[in-house]
Design a protein around this motif. Structure first.
Motif, short mmCIF file in Angstrom:
data_model
loop_
_atom_site.label_atom_id
_atom_site.label_comp_id
_atom_site.label_asym_id
_atom_site.label_seq_id
_atom_site.Cartn_x
_atom_site.Cartn_y
_atom_site.Cartn_z
N SER A 56 -5.72 27.06 -96.33
CA SER A 56 -6.75 26.95 -97.37
C SER A 56 -7.07 28.30 -98.00
CB SER A 56 -8.03 26.34 -96.79
OG SER A 56 -8.62 27.21 -95.84
N ILE A 57 -6.92 29.36 -97.24
CA ILE A 57 -7.14 30.72 -97.75
C ILE A 57 -5.80 31.41 -98.00
CG2 ILE A 57 -8.15 32.98 -97.29
CD1 ILE A 57 -10.22 30.84 -97.81
N ARG A 58 -4.87 31.26 -97.08
CA ARG A 58 -3.60 31.98 -97.16
C ARG A 58 -2.85 31.70 -98.46
NH1 ARG A 58 -1.33 29.93 -92.85
NH2 ARG A 58 -0.12 28.34 -93.94
N ASN A 59 -2.89 30.45 -98.93
CA ASN A 59 -2.14 30.09 -100.14
C ASN A 59 -2.69 30.74 -101.40
OD1 ASN A 59 -0.49 28.52 -98.57
ND2 ASN A 59 -1.51 26.59 -99.06
N ASN A 60 -3.87 31.34 -101.30
CA ASN A 60 -4.46 32.02 -102.46
C ASN A 60 -4.45 33.54 -102.32
OD1 ASN A 60 -5.57 29.70 -104.14
ND2 ASN A 60 -6.52 29.26 -102.16
N LEU A 61 -3.72 34.04 -101.34
CA LEU A 61 -3.60 35.48 -101.13
C LEU A 61 -2.23 35.96 -101.57
CD1 LEU A 61 -5.21 35.76 -97.56
CD2 LEU A 61 -6.28 36.39 -99.73
N THR A 62 -2.21 37.05 -102.30
CA THR A 62 -0.96 37.61 -102.78
C THR A 62 -0.98 39.12 -102.60
OG1 THR A 62 -0.78 35.87 -104.46
CG2 THR A 62 0.62 37.81 -104.74
N GLU A 63 0.04 39.65 -101.96
CA GLU A 63 0.14 41.11 -101.86
C GLU A 63 0.71 41.66 -103.16
OE1 GLU A 63 1.96 44.61 -98.96
OE2 GLU A 63 2.35 42.49 -98.52
N VAL A 64 0.08 42.70 -103.69
CA VAL A 64 0.49 43.25 -104.98
C VAL A 64 0.87 44.72 -104.82
CG1 VAL A 64 -0.89 41.64 -106.34
CG2 VAL A 64 -1.91 43.78 -105.58
N ASP A 65 1.74 45.15 -105.69
CA ASP A 65 2.19 46.55 -105.68
C ASP A 65 1.27 47.36 -106.57
OD1 ASP A 65 3.57 48.87 -105.39
OD2 ASP A 65 5.25 48.31 -106.69
N LYS A 66 0.15 47.74 -106.00
CA LYS A 66 -0.85 48.51 -106.73
C LYS A 66 -1.41 49.57 -105.81
CE LYS A 66 -5.20 48.01 -109.30
NZ LYS A 66 -6.27 47.07 -109.74
N PRO A 67 -1.65 50.79 -106.30
CA PRO A 67 -2.16 51.86 -105.44
C PRO A 67 -3.48 51.47 -104.78
CG PRO A 67 -1.45 52.74 -107.56
CD PRO A 67 -1.43 51.25 -107.69
N VAL A 68 -3.67 51.98 -103.58
CA VAL A 68 -4.92 51.78 -102.86
C VAL A 68 -5.79 53.01 -103.03
CG1 VAL A 68 -3.86 50.23 -101.17
CG2 VAL A 68 -3.91 52.70 -100.73
N PRO A 69 -7.10 52.88 -102.80
CA PRO A 69 -7.98 54.05 -102.92
C PRO A 69 -7.49 55.22 -102.06
CG PRO A 69 -9.27 52.06 -102.70
CD PRO A 69 -7.84 51.66 -102.48
N VAL A 70 -7.60 56.40 -102.60
CA VAL A 70 -7.07 57.58 -101.93
C VAL A 70 -8.13 58.19 -101.02
CG1 VAL A 70 -6.09 59.88 -102.24
CG2 VAL A 70 -5.50 58.05 -103.84
N PHE A 71 -7.84 58.18 -99.74
CA PHE A 71 -8.63 58.89 -98.75
C PHE A 71 -7.82 60.11 -98.31
CE2 PHE A 71 -10.28 54.51 -98.30
CZ PHE A 71 -11.64 54.77 -98.48
N PRO A 72 -8.42 61.00 -97.54
CA PRO A 72 -7.64 62.17 -97.07
C PRO A 72 -6.38 61.74 -96.33
CG PRO A 72 -9.98 62.47 -96.63
CD PRO A 72 -9.83 61.07 -97.12
N ASN A 73 -5.37 62.56 -96.38
CA ASN A 73 -4.12 62.31 -95.67
C ASN A 73 -4.33 62.59 -94.18
OD1 ASN A 73 -1.48 61.88 -94.96
ND2 ASN A 73 -0.74 63.86 -95.73
N LEU A 74 -4.76 61.56 -93.46
CA LEU A 74 -5.18 61.75 -92.08
C LEU A 74 -4.02 61.83 -91.10
CD1 LEU A 74 -8.12 59.15 -92.06
CD2 LEU A 74 -8.25 61.61 -92.53
N SER A 75 -2.96 61.08 -91.36
CA SER A 75 -1.86 61.01 -90.41
C SER A 75 -0.57 60.64 -91.13
CB SER A 75 -2.16 59.97 -89.32
OG SER A 75 -1.02 59.69 -88.54
N PRO A 76 0.58 61.12 -90.65
CA PRO A 76 1.84 60.69 -91.26
C PRO A 76 2.18 59.24 -90.96
CG PRO A 76 2.25 62.07 -89.33
CD PRO A 76 0.78 62.13 -89.60
N TYR A 77 1.50 58.68 -89.94
CA TYR A 77 1.74 57.28 -89.58
C TYR A 77 0.69 56.41 -90.27
CZ TYR A 77 4.30 59.99 -86.18
OH TYR A 77 5.12 60.92 -85.60
N PHE A 78 1.03 56.03 -91.48
CA PHE A 78 0.06 55.37 -92.37
C PHE A 78 0.72 54.17 -93.03
CE2 PHE A 78 -1.28 54.93 -96.83
CZ PHE A 78 -2.61 54.60 -96.66
N GLU A 79 -0.05 53.07 -93.14
CA GLU A 79 0.40 51.89 -93.87
C GLU A 79 -0.79 51.33 -94.66
OE1 GLU A 79 3.38 50.90 -94.20
OE2 GLU A 79 4.40 51.97 -92.58
#
Length: 253
Positions: A56-79
């Motif tokens: 009911s929720i999953r079918n209305n979710l779409t991952e998009v290729d858009k930048p995310v808000p920029v926080f400090p570069n805390l770690s090289p292991y980032f997703e």
């Protein structure tokens, strides 16, 4: 008809083969069990997982290729993930940092807190995802299961952050050395978007709720379960195959 027994040399060869196979099994088993998931895969564990959300929720979710808000570069292991809820057009953001060094983790936590205080408002609060587990999990009975095992479903401590660019919640796992952010972009109000945001939060942490969140496996265990199971069983399958080969050779002689 008399049974033909192996000649001494052949018997010794077979014995050596069996010993080598057993040693190989011990080495492979030790290496598989002792090798942790690579650091560059661990951040994926706390990203929203659509498979944990009902249709009911999953079918209305779409991952998009858009930048995310920029926080400090805390770690090289980032997703990170930028997700749009098709019914409203609202963007939801998830960002995860994983740390391999406790000193770096402590320094970056302090750095992040100072950054957030300088760029918006922060406050300590809690998120209760019991309702989300009960009504929106893809697996019926999830909430009851966690409740019966006394997992900390209620009042998960988070740091609320509000700014002109993004607003949401930071989850900090001290024991596992994770920092994760779940929020929205500047187009919406945090209060109005808490229901969907909590569902995404639920999908990210529900598989990892055990004490202060226990991460049992690598990325493959969540996203490609059959492949991961095959990889874990592969050493044993190899050994079984070798044993069958030895038995076949014994029968021939």
């Amino acid at each position: 008809m008399p049974v033909r027994t192996p000649q001494p040399k052949k018997a010794r060869r077979i014995k050596y083969h069996l010993i080598a196979i057993l040693l190989l099994l011990v080495i492979i088993t030790a290496s598989v069990s002792a090798t942790p998931p690579p650091p560059d895969e661990r951040a994926w564990n706390l990203l929203p997982f659509f498979g944990s959300i009902n249709a009911s929720i999953r079918n209305n979710l779409t991952e998009v290729d858009k930048p995310v808000p920029v926080f400090p570069n805390l770690s090289p292991y980032f997703e990170a993930r930028n997700i749009i809820y098709d019914k409203t057009g609202q963007h939801y953001i998830a960002e995860v940092w994983y740390f391999t060094n406790s000193d770096d983790f402590t320094v970056q936590k302090s750095r992040l807190t100072n950054y957030l205080a300088a760029h918006g408002t922060i406050s300590c609060t809690t998120l209760d995802i019991t309702r989300e587990l009960s009504q929106y999990s893809s697996e019926p009975g999830t909430a009851e299961y966690y409740a019966s095992h006394q997992y900390p479903m209620q009042q998960i401590p988070v740091l609320e952050f509000k700014s002109n660019e993004t607003s949401g919640y930071f989850l900090i796992l001290n024991t596992k050395q994770y920092i994760a952010y779940y929020g929205i972009d500047s187009s919406g109000s945090l209060d109005e978007n808490v229901p969907i945001l909590k569902i995404l939060f639920m999908s990210a942490v529900s598989d990892n709720l055990d004490g202060e969140f226990n991460f049992p496996g690598a990325t493959a265990s969540r996203f490609i379960p059959f492949v991961w199971t095959f990889i874990q069983l592969l050493p044993y399958l190899v050994v079984i195959g070798l044993l069958l080969l030895v038995i076949a050779r014994l029968r021939k002689h």
